[in-house]
Design an enzyme around this catalytic site. Structure first.
Site, PDB file in Angstrom:
ATOM      1  N   GLU A 169      -1.015  -8.467   5.224  1.00 28.83           N
ATOM      2  CA  GLU A 169      -0.904  -8.548   6.692  1.00 28.83           C
ATOM      3  C   GLU A 169      -2.264  -8.401   7.370  1.00 28.83           C
ATOM      4  OE1 GLU A 169      -0.564  -5.891   5.011  1.00 28.83           O
ATOM      5  OE2 GLU A 169      -0.882  -4.088   6.216  1.00 28.83           O
ATOM      6  N   CYS A 181       0.836  -1.200   0.000  1.00 26.59           N
ATOM      7  CA  CYS A 181       0.000   0.000   0.000  1.00 26.59           C
ATOM      8  C   CYS A 181       0.880   1.264   0.000  1.00 26.59           C
ATOM      9  CB  CYS A 181      -0.966  -0.049   1.180  1.00 26.59           C
ATOM     10  SG  CYS A 181      -2.308   1.141   1.050  1.00 26.59           S
ATOM     11  N   HIS A 210      -3.456  -5.605   1.170  1.00 27.22           N
ATOM     12  CA  HIS A 210      -2.774  -5.792   2.456  1.00 27.22           C
ATOM     13  C   HIS A 210      -2.740  -7.258   2.878  1.00 27.22           C
ATOM     14  CE1 HIS A 210      -2.402  -1.583   3.929  1.00 27.22           C
ATOM     15  NE2 HIS A 210      -3.440  -1.364   3.138  1.00 27.22           N
TER      16      HIS A 210
END
Lengths: 86, 230
Positions: free
Chosen positions: B203, B87, B201
């Site tokens: 994560e 990002c 993302h």
């Protein structure tokens, strides 16, 4: 040492869609401004520089093209005005 | 065993998430590196996290790209070290010239925050180890400047060299391209193939309890490339 005021105009390249400009244009049309078109949104950045004109212009170009704008998607136009009495 | 570095800029906000997810799914020792540091402390891999570094002032990632730590990251990548930009991290890597192209304002103007479907484009790449070409991943996106742009020559070269590694489904799909990215590009690799930038993302998709685990293989592949035996 001469001092200059520089203005850097940053605009998205024509080849890159400008959604902000398009949205502003849509709002202007809704407000009845029928003849308005090709709205584009950019940035104006001002700074001062000290030095001889040639060196200042070279420095301004470097700053404008490497940091203040991203050449992948933006074009710059530069203004350089000597500040009187500096 | 080497440790992993997660960079921290003023305004980073996915740094803790990234550390948590990496620790959880790879068991790695993960350490933060402050943007003003010029030393990566011997890390085996560098993750550039999401957020709004320097308040997105000037352009997303533009000021972070000029910070001292990025000189170290560039040198690290030139030596072949794995770098994962997520990002805002992807924006920083393009602004630093470590990946081609740029991330422009979303086509639809809105900040997009939802889960999208991306398709893996390679199955022989170290940073995609464990994934197959054509495999679909459900990953969250949360960005305002996620529209990948580049000139046609750059796009053609990326495609020809197999460097487009993650692609959104077409925008016609409700979970497809959320931002108008050219050629539906969600992630690319650069450098010697050791630098991966992606808008979604992984994560945030690393625990079933929090909505999905599709990001786990990407985090594991990154850790493995960094020498962490996950």
């Amino acid at each position: 040492m001469p001092e200059f005021r520089a203005v850097v105009h940053v605009m998205l390249r024509r080849s890159i869609l400008d959604p902000q400009g398009r949205a502003v244009e849509g709002t202007l049309h809704r407000l009845g401004h029928a003849g308005v078109g090709d709205v584009r949104v950019g940035k104006r950045i001002e700074l001062t520089l000290k030095g001889e004109r040639d060196a200042v212009l070279a420095q301004l170009r470097q700053v404008a093209e490497r940091v203040l704008s991203n050449p992948v998607m933006e074009d710059v136009e530069l203004e350089l005005h000597e500040i009187d009495g500096a | 065993m080497p440790h992993l570095a997660v960079l921290r800029f003023p305004g980073s906000n996915c740094d803790d998430d990234a550390r948590h997810a990496l620790e959880r799914v790879t068991g790695a020792d993960v350490r933060f590196v402050w943007h003003a540091d010029s030393d990566l402390g011997g890390a085996g891999g560098v993750l550039v996290p999401g957020g709004f570094s320097y308040g997105d002032y000037l352009r997303s990632g533009a000021l972070a790209a000029q910070s001292p730590v990025m000189h170290a990251v560039r040198a690290f990548a030139e030596r072949g070290g794995p770098v994962l930009g997520i990002c805002n991290g992807f924006q920083v890597l393009t602004e630093a010239g470590m990946l081609p192209g740029a991330l422009a304002r979303n086509e639809g103007l809105a900040f997009v925050c939802r889960t999208v479907t991306v398709e893996v484009q390679r199955d022989d790449h170290p940073l995609l180890a464990g994934l197959r070409r054509g495999q679909r991943l459900r990953l969250p996106v949360a960005h305002h400047d996620g529209r990948y742009v580049a000139d046609d020559a750059t796009l053609d070269a990326l495609e020809a060299e197999g460097r487009v590694v993650l692609r959104y489904l077409p925008a016609a799909d409700p979970d497809g391209n959320p931002n108008g990215a050219m050629r539906d590009i969600a992630g690319i690799v650069g450098g010697r193939g050791n630098v991966l930038g992606m808008m979604p993302h992984p994560e945030r998709a690393a625990e079933a309890l929090l909505g999905g685990e599709d990001g786990v293989p990407l985090l594991r592949a990154f850790a493995r490339a960094a020498g962490v035996s996950a």
